[in-house]
Design an enzyme around this catalytic site. Structure first.
Site, PDB file in Angstrom:
ATOM      1  N   ASP A 174      -1.592 -12.799  -1.289  1.00  6.44           N
ATOM      2  CA  ASP A 174      -2.542 -11.498  -1.708  1.00  6.44           C
ATOM      3  C   ASP A 174      -2.724 -10.783  -0.417  1.00  6.44           C
ATOM      4  O   ASP A 174      -3.917 -10.645  -0.377  1.00  6.44           O
ATOM      5  CB  ASP A 174      -3.536 -12.036  -2.588  1.00  6.44           C
ATOM      6  CG  ASP A 174      -4.407 -10.912  -3.208  1.00  6.44           C
ATOM      7  OD1 ASP A 174      -3.915  -9.980  -3.329  1.00  6.44           O
ATOM      8  OD2 ASP A 174      -5.370 -11.440  -3.833  1.00  6.44           O
TER       9      ASP A 174
ATOM     10  N   ASN B 292     -11.111 -10.662  -4.254  1.00  3.91           N
ATOM     11  CA  ASN B 292     -10.934 -10.857  -5.627  1.00  3.91           C
ATOM     12  C   ASN B 292      -9.717 -11.582  -5.978  1.00  3.91           C
ATOM     13  O   ASN B 292      -8.674 -11.140  -5.913  1.00  3.91           O
ATOM     14  CB  ASN B 292     -11.214  -9.437  -6.282  1.00  3.91           C
ATOM     15  CG  ASN B 292     -11.380  -9.714  -7.865  1.00  3.91           C
ATOM     16  OD1 ASN B 292     -11.633 -10.693  -8.361  1.00  3.91           O
ATOM     17  ND2 ASN B 292     -11.198  -8.483  -8.577  1.00  3.91           N
TER      18      ASN B 292
ATOM     19  N   ARG C  17       0.624  -1.221   0.018  1.00  3.54           N
ATOM     20  CA  ARG C  17       0.048  -0.087   0.021  1.00  3.54           C
ATOM     21  C   ARG C  17       0.690   1.481   0.049  1.00  3.54           C
ATOM     22  O   ARG C  17       0.274   2.261   0.127  1.00  3.54           O
ATOM     23  CB  ARG C  17      -1.107   0.000   1.129  1.00  3.54           C
ATOM     24  CG  ARG C  17      -1.779  -0.949   1.211  1.00  3.54           C
ATOM     25  CD  ARG C  17      -2.832  -0.958   0.180  1.00  3.54           C
ATOM     26  NE  ARG C  17      -3.874  -1.980   0.332  1.00  3.54           N
ATOM     27  CZ  ARG C  17      -4.406  -2.927  -0.756  1.00  3.54           C
ATOM     28  NH1 ARG C  17      -3.526  -2.777  -1.992  1.00  3.54           N
ATOM     29  NH2 ARG C  17      -5.203  -3.772  -0.753  1.00  3.54           N
TER      30      ARG C  17
ATOM     31  N   ASP D  49      -1.848  -6.674 -11.216  1.00  2.00           N
ATOM     32  CA  ASP D  49      -2.812  -7.174 -10.412  1.00  2.00           C
ATOM     33  C   ASP D  49      -3.865  -6.080  -9.634  1.00  2.00           C
ATOM     34  O   ASP D  49      -3.390  -5.174  -9.443  1.00  2.00           O
ATOM     35  CB  ASP D  49      -1.955  -7.792  -9.098  1.00  2.00           C
ATOM     36  CG  ASP D  49      -2.938  -8.752  -8.185  1.00  2.00           C
ATOM     37  OD1 ASP D  49      -3.731  -9.629  -8.724  1.00  2.00           O
ATOM     38  OD2 ASP D  49      -3.121  -8.247  -7.002  1.00  2.00           O
TER      39      ASP D  49
END
Ligand SMILES: [Zn+2]
Lengths: 228, 306, 429
Positions: free
Chosen positions: C303, C276, C60, C150
């Site tokens: 992920d 997702n 992030r 991604d």
């Protein structure tokens, strides 16, 4: 002439208030007693109707509407009407008024299924409405019924008939017709059974569940008056 | 009864029947009365929290709450702090701090009422969430069917139209099954969800084959924008294959009724002469909505002491 | 530099041995080693594994430092037993230039808890329109070898073909987020029985499988390396098996959450379970476990997707997809693969360290526990079980799907080039 504020005394021995508190588990009224008490109340109602409307040709009975408070007040009202007709030959209007949506104790007692509110075709305006219930206790059911009646019409007068008055009023309400006065303690329960609902006629006094009057849930069945 | 009414599955058969019976008693008690108001919920506060415009549903809930003497606050999320980024949770906690006993919520996102219910102590009533459910609509539909046909057990209901996107369909499938009715969903295959196989329904793509065996035909609203996403080629073709017109209505059994949750697209899923026919219950449905919602509010709020 | 003597650990779960770490390398492994002056670590009963390598981490930073930073994410990784993580490119700004990937790489160096290996974006701004400067990123200090959009799928087949071809020049690999976007417009959860009932728009398995099928054909055609991110369906496993049998250079990863959780988690609409690709069915979970066990799926990748509270404490549709993974990844693999007998400890090392390092072309990670190798390793207590408390996590975010769940295994220590990043289950900086 009896004043309408005085409870009517039914002649005979069964109504005589006994001193003290009845023994737990005792049968207060047997099936035969219930029949006799209802008959006496019917006679009282006939007398009173005549005094309420002295000039009426039918003894004032056509102005009379017996309105039962479900659950057990409803069949009681029908029985009284049937006995009045048997004794006087006059048909008397009967109705029911469900008070569930008028109770002030929903928060404490929880919801329950509603019962029908059914009034005679002629309505209740300008008539003598006698509310009928099985047990008179705190008086809150009667107050709710009075509120409900106010929304349903404007009777000439409203009176109250109960099979059993067990005392402990929480409101300034008294019955005009009492089948039997029964001094009780608050922890006791008065259970009225009627054939139409319970398969048998009897009135019992049992020891309570120890929760007192206010905290008991509506799940305690047997008498609508108990859950007043 | 559970504390919240979020979806049809929150009601077992006994609860669902209790709601319908209560609505019927309320209906009877109020019939012909000048004073249509009951003191039952005096002092309770019901908040209508609407993130989507739906005047008819909001008014129905508002009337239901007011007839039970509850205080009603209408909170439209449009133009409020919510549209300026305040979260659903903050809104919920604010309303609760203001003393709401029940929140009636309409939201564009499926499951929003479930989230709300996890944050507040009061009751939450789902007034339609995304493409998920609209349980009070299903209750009023069931009530209407019972009123017209006298029963629900074994009643054959055809649910016709955009099942995929319909919260009314999902709630009706669940509730009608609970109450013993037999449901057939009828739609073009594009408007039937993948996974419909796990629903307690029959599926048909042929409206004409279903109608002669239906006691109830429930037409669902079809939005024109589905056309642009290729769910069907044109409004005309949809209407020809899945619309209910007078010719099709004539193939119904004699006592069968026609329902529509509204608002209708006359000429699309339902022809005007069908909507206005004696079989149509569309106007009754609106009136029954108030009674059913009164019953729901009474049963959810009546007995709650916390 | 302090040297460590680890007493009585079980390399790959085998016979107990002492492991001596000296000057950043494993100096020796044997019984009853005596090393005066070394710090002794009692590791009786603990399993020693090579440090884990994550191919798929969202740190992030830059852009959403309120959700995670390179430093907090690195700490979470070390606590999870990782010694290297690949930082995904969907930051703000996007890691699509040498400048951004070098910034992330440098932040990783400063944190010093794991090797932070930046992933470069395939296309400028993840927009799927034109290639980013892949060569510049490969040549930068960050030495990027894994390229991925991604979060977005490189859905244009011509563009995908060019990307696959282009990265061959520097032995790169394109890691594809396989999701045909036209099939997932508005999608909220796995399309099936539950989506039909919950009224959430469905994410069909075919949307993933269609892209995988296309991409393995393209990779085979141009002779390029393809890596498939977070495989989630039984059909995808079958396609990968088929492609590998045909000799296509394809590798694939599966996330811990897809090995453990199913779409049943969506009941209740708590968006902590929104991810997702979405959580799938129990049959998919079984196929993924089997695929990981037989090597069709090469790696477990987390992920790890931290999200701020306001992005998760909302209605389902408004919430952002993704869940935390670094700190529980090994525990989930123990629960789903080891305790079920599908993988032994060597298998865990292979899928969580060796193969991901090879896919990422990391030469100093994923190495065996052997003398002379870099001292990147972890010590795991496989016997304890603990309940996951999101508030106790090192990640800056709290969106753990394992909250309240009891999982086996506790990482007691992690060493990065001989330096303990975790000791006694506590991060060392
Ligand atoms: Zn992805």
């Amino acid at each position: 002439m009896a004043s309408s504020t005085q409870p009517a005394r039914i002649p005979g021995g069964t109504d005589a208030p006994k001193p003290g508190t009845p023994a737990a588990g005792g049968v207060l009224l047997s099936a035969g007693d219930v029949g006799r008490v209802v008959d006496r109340m019917a006679h009282q109602l006939i007398e009173r109707a005549a005094t309420t409307d002295p000039g009426a040709a039918d003894g004032g009975l056509s102005a009379l509407v017996l309105v039962g408070i479900p659950t057990r007040g409803a069949p009681l009202a029908r029985r009284l009407a049937a006995r009045i007709e048997a004794f006087s030959g006059t048909r008397v209007d009967v109705g029911t008024v469900d008070i569930t949506l008028y109770r002030d104790d929903l928060r404490r007692r929880g919801v329950r299924a509603l019962e029908p509110t059914l009034l005679p075709d002629a309505g209740i305006d300008d008539r003598l409405v006698v509310l009928v219930d099985d047990v008179l206790y705190s008086g809150r059911s009667v107050r709710a019924a009075l509120d409900a009646l106010r929304d349903l019409g404007r009777p000439k007068a409203v009176q109250l008939a109960v099979l059993v008055d067990r005392g402990h009023r929480e409101l300034p309400i008294r019955a005009d017709f009492v089948g039997k006065n029964v001094p009780t303690s608050r922890i006791q329960q008065v259970r009225v059974h009627l054939t139409e609902i319970d398969g048998t006629d009897e009135v019992l006094v049992t020891e309570g569940d120890g929760l007192g009057t206010g905290a008991r849930s509506g799940a305690t069945r047997g008498s609508e008056g108990e859950a007043e | 009864m559970k504390r919240h009414l979020l979806e049809a599955a929150d009601l077992d058969r006994a609860d669902a029947t209790l709601v319908l019976d209560t609505a019927a008693q309320i209906d009877a008690a109020l019939a012909g009365r000048e004073v249509k108001k009951l003191p039952t919920l005096r002092g309770r506060t019901v908040v209508n929290l609407f993130f989507e415009d739906s005047t008819r549903t909001r008014i129905s809930f508002e009337l239901a709450a007011k007839r039970l003497s509850a205080d009603v606050i209408n909170f439209s999320a449009k133009g409020s702090s919510v549209s300026k980024g305040e979260s659903l949770k903050d809104t919920a906690l604010t309303l609760e701090a203001m003393g709401s006993d029940a929140i009636v919520v309409r939201h564009h996102a499926s499951g929003a009422p479930h989230r709300l219910a996890s944050w507040v102590k009061g009751s939450v009533v789902n007034a339609g969430d995304g493409t998920h459910e609209h349980p009070t609509q299903a209750l009023l539909d069931a009530y209407t069917i019972r009123q017209r046909l006298g029963r629900l057990e074994g009643v054959r209901v055809a649910l016709v139209g955009d099942v995929l996107h319909s919260r009314v369909a999902r709630s009706n499938v669940g509730l009608l099954h609970t109450l013993g009715a037999e449901v057939t969903v009828v739609a073009p295959p594009t408007l039937v969800p993948v996974g419909v196989g796990s629903w307690p329904v029959e599926v048909s793509y042929d409206l004409d084959a279903v109608l002669p065996k239906a006691d109830v035909v429930m037409m669902l609203r079809v939005q024109a924008e589905r056309m642009t996403a290729s769910f069907f080629p044109s409004a005309r073709e949809y209407s020809r294959r899945y619309g209910l017109d007078a010719r099709r209505m004539a193939t119904l059994p004699d006592d069968a009724i026609v329902m529509h949750p509204g608002p209708m697209n006359r000429g699309m899923e339902i022809a005007a002469e069908v909507a206005d026919s004696v079989r149509s219950t569309i106007v009754e449905q609106v009136g029954n909505g108030v009674s059913v919602r009164m019953a729901v509010l009474y049963l959810l709020l009546g007995g709650r002491s916390e | 530099m302090t040297n460590y003597l680890i007493k009585g650990a079980k390399p790959y779960g085998g016979e107990a041995a002492d492991i001596f770490l000296k000057d950043g390398r494993i100096a020796s492994i044997g019984e009853h080693l005596r090393v005066p002056g070394a710090d002794v670590i009692d590791a009786a009963g603990l399993v020693a594994l090579p440090g884990l390598v994550d191919l798929h981490t969202h740190l992030r930073e830059p852009g959403r430092e309120d959700a995670e930073t390179v430093e907090t994410g690195s700490r979470a990784a070390a606590l999870g037993g990782f010694t290297a993580v690949h930082a995904m490119a969907n930051t703000d700004p996007v890691a699509d230039t040498a400048g951004v990937v070098e910034q992330v790489w440098r932040l990783g160096q400063q944190a010093g808890l794991v090797d932070v290996v930046p992933v470069g974006a395939v296309t400028v701004g993840l927009k799927g329109e034109r290639l980013a400067e892949l060569g510049a990123m490969a040549d930068s200090a960050a030495r990027v070898r894994v390229f991925s959009d991604d979060g977005m799928c490189v859905s244009d087949p011509a563009l995908m073909r060019r990307a696959l071809e282009y990265v061959k020049a520097f032995d790169g690999v394109v890691a594809q987020h396989a999701e045909e976007p036209r099939l997932t417009v508005g999608a909220q959860m796995h399309e099936g029985d539950r989506s039909a009932r919950l009224g959430l728009a469905g994410w069909p398995a075919a949307a993933e499988e269609a892209i995988i099928a296309r991409d393995v054909l393209l990779a085979g055609h141009v002779g390029a390396r393809l890596h498939v991110c977070h495989v989630s369906t039984a059909g995808s496993v079958e396609l990968l098996r088929w492609a590998k049998a045909r000799g296509v250079q394809v590798t694939a990863e599966v996330t811990p959450h897809h090995l453990l959780l199913t779409d049943a988690c969506a009941e209740g609409y708590d968006p902590v379970f929104k991810v997702n690709p979405p959580l799938r069915t129990a049959e998919d979970v079984a196929a993924l476990r089997a695929g990981l066990a037989d090597g069709t799926i090469d790696a477990v990748a987390t992920d790890h997707a931290p999200h701020a509270v306001e992005d998760k404490e909302s209605e389902w549709a408004a919430a952002r997809p993704g869940m935390l993974g670094l700190e529980q990844a090994l525990s989930v693999v123990v629960e789903t693969m080891v305790e079920t007998g599908l993988l032994d400890w060597a298998g865990v090392a292979d899928r969580m360290s060796v193969r991901p390092a090879v896919i990422g072309r990391l030469t100093e990670q994923g190495r065996p526990l052997a003398p002379g190798e870099p001292a990147n390793l972890l010590l795991l207590d496989p016997s304890t079980r603990a309940t996951v408390d999101p508030a106790a996590l090192a990640s800056r975010s709290r969106n753990s799907p394992y909250a309240g769940r009891e999982l086996p295994g506790r990482v007691v220590a992690t060493f990065l080039r001989g330096v303990p990043t975790v000791l006694d289950g506590k991060a060392q900086k």
